[in-house]
Design an enzyme around this catalytic site. Structure first.
Site, mmCIF file in Angstrom:
data_model
loop_
_atom_site.group_PDB
_atom_site.id
_atom_site.type_symbol
_atom_site.label_atom_id
_atom_site.label_comp_id
_atom_site.label_asym_id
_atom_site.label_seq_id
_atom_site.Cartn_x
_atom_site.Cartn_y
_atom_site.Cartn_z
ATOM 1 N N PHE A 98 0.796 -1.113 0.049
ATOM 2 C CA PHE A 98 -0.103 -0.061 0.234
ATOM 3 C C PHE A 98 0.911 1.280 -0.083
ATOM 4 O O PHE A 98 1.854 1.399 0.673
ATOM 5 C CB PHE A 98 -1.069 -0.175 1.367
ATOM 6 C CG PHE A 98 -1.894 1.238 1.396
ATOM 7 C CD1 PHE A 98 -3.018 1.224 0.728
ATOM 8 C CD2 PHE A 98 -1.484 1.999 2.193
ATOM 9 C CE1 PHE A 98 -3.896 2.310 0.507
ATOM 10 C CE2 PHE A 98 -2.464 3.344 2.430
ATOM 11 C CZ PHE A 98 -3.378 3.365 1.643
ATOM 12 N N ASN A 193 -3.401 2.008 10.361
ATOM 13 C CA ASN A 193 -4.092 2.482 9.186
ATOM 14 C C ASN A 193 -4.355 1.081 8.393
ATOM 15 O O ASN A 193 -3.565 0.690 7.551
ATOM 16 C CB ASN A 193 -3.404 3.308 8.339
ATOM 17 C CG ASN A 193 -3.755 3.654 7.123
ATOM 18 O OD1 ASN A 193 -5.133 3.397 6.863
ATOM 19 N ND2 ASN A 193 -3.140 4.158 6.021
ATOM 20 N N PRO A 194 -5.346 0.539 8.707
ATOM 21 C CA PRO A 194 -5.827 -0.852 8.336
ATOM 22 C C PRO A 194 -6.535 -0.917 7.224
ATOM 23 O O PRO A 194 -6.899 0.062 6.611
ATOM 24 C CB PRO A 194 -6.614 -1.413 9.783
ATOM 25 C CG PRO A 194 -7.329 -0.087 9.966
ATOM 26 C CD PRO A 194 -6.408 1.060 9.952
#
Length: 289
Positions: A98, A193-194
Site C-alpha cells: 500500500f 491504518n488498516p
C-alpha cells in the site's frame, strides 16, 4: 518551476509540456507535478534541480516516454519512481504494498503529540511499508517500535525500509485471536491504518488496479479488521495509554462505537483530516475490557 533555457533545457521543457498534456488527457490529477517528477527521475536528478540541468542525457527521451506512457495508464507515480514521501521519510514502495497517503499524516501528527514514558513501547498494526512505525521511531529513538504486517510482499518493503533503524518488523495477522500475549498491558501507544474500505466502494484506477486489495478492503462495511484491532488495543495497552485507528469516510461513528462498546476505553474522539473528512478515531485505555 522556472522555464529552462538553452538547447538541452529547451528540449527538456518541451518534453515536460508534452507530458503534462498527455497526463492531463489521461485524467491524472496533478499532471504538471507528475510530469516534472517523472522527468527528474528519468534524468537522475530531483525536481528542484531540473531548471539547472543543461542536458538530460542521451537516454532521457526514451526513458521519459516510457514513464509517461505508464503514468498515462494510471500506474501510480510512486511505483514508477520507487519511493513515496510520508512525513519526514522517503520510503521504498512498489507493487504489492500500500502506498502511504498524505491523509494518514493527520494520524501521525496526533501520535507525535502523545505524552509517552521513557523507553515506550509503540505498536503499528497493518504497517504496510512501515510508514507510521518508522516515523514514530524517528521521533522517539528511545522507543521499542513494533511494525506488524501479514502480507509477504508488504513485509519485504517494511523490512527494507526498516534497515538501520530499531523498528522490529513482525509477521502476524492482527485478526488472530490471542495474538502476542506477551504485549498484554505493556504497550504505550498503538496506531493503525488498516484495511478499511467497504468492499463495494468504487476507487480510482491507481488504487483499484495497483494497491493490494488485502490492504484496502475491510469487508462489507469496512470494519472487519478495525474490530479485532480494538480488541487488541484493549488487551495490549497499559492503563492510560492511547490508540488511534484510521477509518473510511463512512465509518467514523462505527469505529467510535467499537471503542465505546468495548468498555475498556474513555475519551473516544473522532478526528478529521486537513480536508475536513472524517479520518481517524482515538481512545484512551482505562479499566478492564
Amino acid at each position: 518551476m522556472s522555464q529552462p533555457s538553452g538547447d538541452g533545457r529547451a528540449r527538456l521543457r518541451q518534453a515536460i509540456e508534452a507530458a503534462t498534456a498527455a497526463l492531463a488527457h489521461a485524467g491524472v490529477g496533478s499532471p504538471r507535478v507528475d510530469a516534472e517528477l517523472l522527468a527528474a527521475h528519468a534524468a537522475g536528478t530531483d525536481r528542484t534541480r531540473l531548471m539547472f540541468l543543461d542536458d538530460p542525457g542521451e537516454q532521457f527521451e526514451r526513458v521519459y516516454g516510457e514513464l509517461v506512457a505508464a503514468r498515462s495508464r494510471r500506474v501510480p507515480l510512486q511505483h514508477l519512481v520507487g519511493t513515496a514521501a510520508f512525513g519526514p521519510l522517503t520510503l521504498s514502495v512498489g507493487p504489492g504494498v500500500f502506498i502511504p497517503r498524505p491523509e494518514t499524516e493527520a494520524l501521525l501528527e496526533w501520535a507525535l503529540k502523545q505524552q509517552l514514558p521513557r523507553n515506550p513501547v509503540i505498536v503499528d498494526l497493518c504497517t504496510g511499508s512501515g510508514a507510521l512505525a518508522l516515523a514514530l521511531a524517528a521521533h522517539r529513538p528511545d522507543a521499542r517500535v513494533l511494525a506488524v504486517e501479514d502480507s509477504p510482499a508488504a513485509l519485504e518493503f517494511a523490512r527494507r525500509n526498516a534497515v538501520g533503524t530499531g523498528v522490529e518488523v513482525v509477521d502476524a495477522d492482527v485478526t488472530t485471536p490471542g495474538l502476542m500475549p506477551e504485549l498484554d498491558g505493556r504497550v504505550d501507544l498503538l496506531v493503525s491504518n488498516p484495511p478499511y474500505i467497504p468492499d463495494a466502494a468504487e476507487l480510482e484506477p491507481e488504487v483499484a488496479q495497483h494497491d493490494p486489495a488485502h490492504a484496502l478492503f475491510g469487508g462489507p462495511d469496512g470494519m472487519a479488521v478495525i474490530g479485532p484491532i480494538v480488541g487488541l488495543a484493549a488487551r495490549w495497552l497499559r492503563d492510560g495509554a492511547c490508540c488511534g485507528i484510521e477509518h473510511d469516510d463512512t465509518t467514523s461513528a462505527r469505529t467510535a462505537a467499537a471503542f465505546a462498546g468495548n468498555g475498556g476505553f474513555t475519551d473516544v474522539t473522532a478526528h478529521r483530516d486537513l480536508a475536513g473528512r472524517p479520518r481517524f478515531v482515538t481512545a484512551t485505555r482505562t479499566g478492564p475490557s
